[in-house]
Design a protein around this motif. Structure first.
Motif, PDB file in Angstrom:
ATOM      1  N   SER A 177       0.846  -1.193   0.000  1.00 37.10           N
ATOM      2  CA  SER A 177       0.000   0.000   0.000  1.00 37.10           C
ATOM      3  C   SER A 177       0.880   1.242   0.000  1.00 37.10           C
ATOM      4  O   SER A 177       2.078   1.172   0.282  1.00 37.10           O
ATOM      5  CB  SER A 177      -0.925  -0.023   1.223  1.00 37.10           C
ATOM      6  N   PRO A 178       0.321   2.423  -0.322  1.00 33.17           N
ATOM      7  CA  PRO A 178       1.159   3.594  -0.625  1.00 33.17           C
ATOM      8  C   PRO A 178       2.188   3.941   0.439  1.00 33.17           C
ATOM      9  O   PRO A 178       1.879   4.013   1.630  1.00 33.17           O
ATOM     10  CB  PRO A 178       0.125   4.714  -0.772  1.00 33.17           C
ATOM     11  N   ILE A 179       3.407   4.168  -0.047  1.00 29.30           N
ATOM     12  CA  ILE A 179       4.510   4.631   0.804  1.00 29.30           C
ATOM     13  C   ILE A 179       5.020   5.986   0.318  1.00 29.30           C
ATOM     14  O   ILE A 179       6.033   6.483   0.795  1.00 29.30           O
ATOM     15  CB  ILE A 179       5.669   3.619   0.809  1.00 29.30           C
ATOM     16  N   TYR A 180       4.305   6.582  -0.643  1.00 27.85           N
ATOM     17  CA  TYR A 180       4.737   7.848  -1.241  1.00 27.85           C
ATOM     18  C   TYR A 180       4.555   9.007  -0.255  1.00 27.85           C
ATOM     19  O   TYR A 180       3.825   8.904   0.734  1.00 27.85           O
ATOM     20  CB  TYR A 180       3.909   8.136  -2.496  1.00 27.85           C
ATOM     21  N   ALA A 181       5.210  10.132  -0.582  1.00 28.65           N
ATOM     22  CA  ALA A 181       5.036  11.341   0.218  1.00 28.65           C
ATOM     23  C   ALA A 181       3.558  11.723   0.247  1.00 28.65           C
ATOM     24  O   ALA A 181       2.874  11.704  -0.781  1.00 28.65           O
ATOM     25  CB  ALA A 181       5.869  12.476  -0.373  1.00 28.65           C
ATOM     26  N   SER A 182       3.074  12.093   1.438  1.00 22.52           N
ATOM     27  CA  SER A 182       1.643  12.330   1.602  1.00 22.52           C
ATOM     28  C   SER A 182       1.383  13.110   2.881  1.00 22.52           C
ATOM     29  O   SER A 182       2.091  12.929   3.877  1.00 22.52           O
ATOM     30  CB  SER A 182       0.894  10.982   1.672  1.00 22.52           C
ATOM     31  N   PRO A 183       0.345  13.959   2.894  1.00 23.30           N
ATOM     32  CA  PRO A 183      -0.099  14.572   4.153  1.00 23.30           C
ATOM     33  C   PRO A 183      -0.883  13.606   5.042  1.00 23.30           C
ATOM     34  O   PRO A 183      -1.228  13.933   6.167  1.00 23.30           O
ATOM     35  CB  PRO A 183      -1.009  15.721   3.684  1.00 23.30           C
ATOM     36  N   HIS A 184      -1.248  12.429   4.486  1.00 24.20           N
ATOM     37  CA  HIS A 184      -1.922  11.354   5.222  1.00 24.20           C
ATOM     38  C   HIS A 184      -3.326  11.745   5.692  1.00 24.20           C
ATOM     39  O   HIS A 184      -3.769  11.327   6.763  1.00 24.20           O
ATOM     40  CB  HIS A 184      -1.060  10.875   6.397  1.00 24.20           C
ATOM     41  N   ASP A 185      -4.014  12.504   4.882  1.00 22.51           N
ATOM     42  CA  ASP A 185      -5.424  12.758   5.167  1.00 22.51           C
ATOM     43  C   ASP A 185      -6.217  11.461   5.022  1.00 22.51           C
ATOM     44  O   ASP A 185      -7.146  11.206   5.773  1.00 22.51           O
ATOM     45  CB  ASP A 185      -5.960  13.822   4.199  1.00 22.51           C
ATOM     46  N   ASP A 186      -5.824  10.637   4.048  1.00 23.94           N
ATOM     47  CA  ASP A 186      -6.443   9.321   3.848  1.00 23.94           C
ATOM     48  C   ASP A 186      -5.370   8.234   3.955  1.00 23.94           C
ATOM     49  O   ASP A 186      -5.305   7.323   3.134  1.00 23.94           O
ATOM     50  CB  ASP A 186      -7.159   9.272   2.495  1.00 23.94           C
ATOM     51  N   ASN A 187      -4.524   8.366   4.972  1.00 29.82           N
ATOM     52  CA  ASN A 187      -3.496   7.354   5.265  1.00 29.82           C
ATOM     53  C   ASN A 187      -2.653   6.975   4.049  1.00 29.82           C
ATOM     54  O   ASN A 187      -2.400   5.794   3.795  1.00 29.82           O
ATOM     55  CB  ASN A 187      -4.142   6.107   5.872  1.00 29.82           C
ATOM     56  N   GLY A 188      -2.238   7.975   3.297  1.00 30.26           N
ATOM     57  CA  GLY A 188      -1.308   7.737   2.204  1.00 30.26           C
ATOM     58  C   GLY A 188      -1.940   7.602   0.843  1.00 30.26           C
ATOM     59  O   GLY A 188      -1.223   7.610  -0.170  1.00 30.26           O
ATOM     60  N   TYR A 189      -3.259   7.462   0.765  1.00 29.07           N
ATOM     61  CA  TYR A 189      -3.928   7.415  -0.531  1.00 29.07           C
ATOM     62  C   TYR A 189      -4.185   8.828  -1.074  1.00 29.07           C
ATOM     63  O   TYR A 189      -4.917   9.003  -2.042  1.00 29.07           O
ATOM     64  CB  TYR A 189      -5.212   6.589  -0.450  1.00 29.07           C
ATOM     65  N   ASP A 190      -3.577   9.807  -0.436  1.00 27.75           N
ATOM     66  CA  ASP A 190      -3.543  11.194  -0.908  1.00 27.75           C
ATOM     67  C   ASP A 190      -2.072  11.537  -1.110  1.00 27.75           C
ATOM     68  O   ASP A 190      -1.350  11.829  -0.166  1.00 27.75           O
ATOM     69  CB  ASP A 190      -4.206  12.137   0.096  1.00 27.75           C
ATOM     70  N   ILE A 191      -1.614  11.472  -2.351  1.00 32.95           N
ATOM     71  CA  ILE A 191      -0.187  11.497  -2.651  1.00 32.95           C
ATOM     72  C   ILE A 191       0.242  12.901  -3.076  1.00 32.95           C
ATOM     73  O   ILE A 191      -0.356  13.503  -3.974  1.00 32.95           O
ATOM     74  CB  ILE A 191       0.142  10.472  -3.754  1.00 32.95           C
ATOM     75  N   SER A 192       1.316  13.376  -2.445  1.00 32.61           N
ATOM     76  CA  SER A 192       1.838  14.695  -2.786  1.00 32.61           C
ATOM     77  C   SER A 192       3.093  14.623  -3.647  1.00 32.61           C
ATOM     78  O   SER A 192       3.512  15.638  -4.205  1.00 32.61           O
ATOM     79  CB  SER A 192       2.134  15.502  -1.511  1.00 32.61           C
ATOM     80  N   ASP A 193       3.695  13.451  -3.766  1.00 37.19           N
ATOM     81  CA  ASP A 193       4.845  13.262  -4.652  1.00 37.19           C
ATOM     82  C   ASP A 193       4.958  11.774  -4.958  1.00 37.19           C
ATOM     83  O   ASP A 193       5.284  10.968  -4.079  1.00 37.19           O
ATOM     84  CB  ASP A 193       6.133  13.779  -4.003  1.00 37.19           C
ATOM     85  N   TYR A 194       4.696  11.405  -6.214  1.00 32.83           N
ATOM     86  CA  TYR A 194       4.707  10.000  -6.606  1.00 32.83           C
ATOM     87  C   TYR A 194       6.111   9.406  -6.630  1.00 32.83           C
ATOM     88  O   TYR A 194       6.264   8.190  -6.704  1.00 32.83           O
ATOM     89  CB  TYR A 194       4.103   9.842  -8.000  1.00 32.83           C
ATOM     90  N   ARG A 195       7.135  10.236  -6.593  1.00 39.38           N
ATOM     91  CA  ARG A 195       8.500   9.730  -6.708  1.00 39.38           C
ATOM     92  C   ARG A 195       9.318  10.000  -5.452  1.00 39.38           C
ATOM     93  O   ARG A 195      10.540  10.097  -5.509  1.00 39.38           O
ATOM     94  CB  ARG A 195       9.179  10.334  -7.935  1.00 39.38           C
ATOM     95  N   ALA A 196       8.640  10.104  -4.351  1.00 41.89           N
ATOM     96  CA  ALA A 196       9.325  10.287  -3.066  1.00 41.89           C
ATOM     97  C   ALA A 196       8.759   9.294  -2.058  1.00 41.89           C
ATOM     98  O   ALA A 196       7.557   9.000  -2.068  1.00 41.89           O
ATOM     99  CB  ALA A 196       9.141  11.714  -2.563  1.00 41.89           C
TER     100      ALA A 196
END
Length: 588
Positions: free
Chosen positions: A71-90
């Protein structure tokens, strides 16, 4: 790490898609989903991380799984526990670094396992640079990378009823958020912090394909595609019908399997996978998809995706009011649903098989008996799933029989969907708090998100710190350490199911036929390949069951292959104990 490659990427891998052979590697594979936030914490901050996954790879290797879906490990503010991605390559620092990721990937490949990434491209975070630029004003070069619309004619933006249409969000409330600075609304089918990408724009598609190619070049083995059937919207964005008792209209007819969905997925296949020499897996999560839809999506000749996650069977316990209005699902409902999908994809396409994931409550509590017959029901439900035709998916902790959680109050929940529903149901609609909480305890996504129960140590061995969400109190009894050396454990039984799929091609390649189709509690089916046949019998109830032996002729004296009751004498004799599952083999 930031995105540095081009945004178009539309010239990558232009060769024709090869026709599959019908013997793809994933037919005999088993996939295990890791939800990193709740898997294992190596740093003591209370949140799972990549090093925590690495430290437990022996567990996954011992289980016998072939693929890890991360499940997502990308950069995220974690509003939806990582399914809100702020950088797909970080990599988000909560989970670690690229050094940690590369170590995990190399270790999996060394063990003969593959890694599939979660692909979330229906929407981004509102903190993604694409959206920040898009929101900078109507003249932004990325304005049409998202769905922006003015208020309804004659209405003042930001006031009730001024939204461009009446669609509701999956996470409660309107699907539109007003931007005071520009005087327009943007579309978000999920959280207001998850604006939907505009796939009508070829630059958006190119940027997505370029990012996917970047991850494949890094060595990953495919993608699980989050709500991928929602990426094509009807360009007119018309109002939806408002269901009885609802506050908003149902927009699904205008974005579920939208007008260009097949075009987009085929284009994705051509621009990302064609011409590569690796063996990849693509599975599309598709809420609301039908058998007829899935036949198109998974037909190898169409070159779209390998398989889909459909939601029919996990919606059978929804009442007239939907997810938050639960009811009991019958065994007849379940087996008829599974059989419909087995038959529908028998000649073309492929099934994905799952009970649990990060969005679903625990199956042993949902469709089983997590009290008296906890072990028996956990293993019986596993039997009927894993021995169907398709690729099975295991969600972390499912192989241990992890259960739903006795949440005391709303303060114990962390999931945005659950919290938003409670606020709307109690605060806006005036529903009774105790009734709403009862539904949350049964169906909330947080049931799947409590930490994996590794041992009977404090916090179940998940962390040395304070976990981000409380551990299930039954971890002192249900945990990996207690099961790993027990030949009669849920874990051991899952190992047996996986080994059977690997060793017997009738499981991975055979045909499926439902038997005892009208029995109210016995789920029975046969699998056939050449001159070999398996019979699966499972009583999915907490009472003993009898069945007509004449309906399964010729199985007397058949070879017992697998059974979940260690002390039972296996026989096709018309009787099954509560939650008994038994598998037999014969030559025909």
């Amino acid at each position: 790490m930031t995105e540095t490659s081009t945004e178009t990427g539309l010239d990558a891998h232009p060769e024709q898609h090869p026709t599959p052979t019908g013997d793809q590697w994933w037919r005999s594979a088993v996939v295990y989903q890791v939800y990193p936030r709740s898997f294992a914490d190596a740093t003591g901050d209370g949140i799972g991380d990549l090093q925590g996954v690495i430290q437990h790879l022996d567990h996954l290797e011992a289980l016998g799984v072939d693929v890890i879906w991360l499940s997502p490990i990308y950069a995220s503010p974690h509003d939806d526990n990582g399914y809100d991605i702020s950088d797909y390559r970080a990599i988000d620092p909560l989970f670690g670094t690229f050094d940690d990721f590369d170590e995990l990937l190399a270790d999996l490949h060394r063990r003969g396992m593959k890694l599939v990434m979660d692909l979330v491209v229906n929407h981004t975070s509102d903190e993604h640079p694409w959206f920040v630029e898009s929101a900078s004003g109507p003249d932004s070069p990325k304005r049409d990378w998202y769905w922006w619309r003015p208020p309804r004619p004659g209405m003042v933006g930001g006031l009730p009823g001024a939204e461009p249409n009446n669609w509701g969000s999956f996470f409660s409330g309107s699907a539109w958020q007003f931007d005071q600075r520009s005087g327009e609304y943007y579309l978000h089918l999920f959280s207001r912090k998850q604006p939907d990408l505009n796939w009508e724009n070829p630059a958006v598609r190119g940027a997505v394909y370029d990012m996917m190619n970047w991850w494949l070049d890094r060595g990953v083995d495919g993608f699980r595609m989050d709500v991928i059937n929602l990426i094509s919207k009807h360009p007119d964005l018309p109002d939806g019908v408002v269901p009885p008792g609802a506050l908003y209209g149902d927009g699904y007819p205008f974005y579920g399997q939208g007008p260009r969905i097949h075009e987009f997925l085929h284009e994705m296949n051509e621009r990302v996978f064609v011409g590569r020499t690796g063996q990849y897996l693509t599975v599309g999560e598709m809420p609301g998809v039908t058998v007829a839809d899935a036949q198109l999506f998974t037909d190898p000749a169409r070159a779209e995706v390998d398989m889909v996650f459909q939601f029919e069977h996990v919606g059978l316990d929804y009442g007239p009011g939907g997810k938050w209005d639960p009811r009991e699902a019958s065994v007849l409902d379940l087996k008829r649903s599974f059989a419909r999908w087995q038959e529908g994809l028998a000649r073309s396409g492929w099934n994905s098989l799952y009970w649990d994931n990060h969005d679903q409550p625990r199956v042993v509590s949902r469709f089983g008996d997590d009290g008296t017959f906890w072990r028996e029901s956990a293993t019986a439900l596993a039997t009927v799933l894993h021995l169907q035709r398709g690729t099975p998916y295991i969600y972390q902790g499912e192989e241990l029989g992890m259960t739903n959680v006795p949440f005391e109050g709303i303060q114990d929940f962390r999931d945005i969907e659950s919290l938003n529903h409670y606020a709307e149901a109690v605060g806006v609609k005036g529903e009774r708090a105790d009734v709403v909480l009862a539904a949350l305890r049964r169906t909330s996504r947080d049931n799947a998100r409590t930490p994996v129960q590794w041992s009977d140590a404090p916090h179940a061995g998940f962390t040395t710190g304070s976990p981000w969400i409380a551990v299930n109190p039954n971890s002192t009894r249900i945990n990996a350490a207690a099961q790993r050396g027990d030949p009669n454990s849920v874990f051991a039984y899952y190992r047996g199911l996986i080994a059977l799929r690997h060793s017997d091609r009738v499981v991975s390649h055979g045909t499926f036929e439902l038997v005892l189709s009208e029995h109210p509690t016995v789920f029975a089916f046969s699998r056939t390949l050449g001159d070999r046949q398996l019979l699966v019998l499972a009583n999915l109830s907490s009472s003993a069951a009898e069945y007509d032996v004449a309906a399964v002729p010729g199985w007397e004296g058949a070879e017992p292959v697998l059974g979940n009751l260690p002390d039972a004498a296996p026989a096709v004799d018309g009787r099954l104990a509560p939650w008994q599952a038994q598998v037999f083999a014969r030559a025909i």
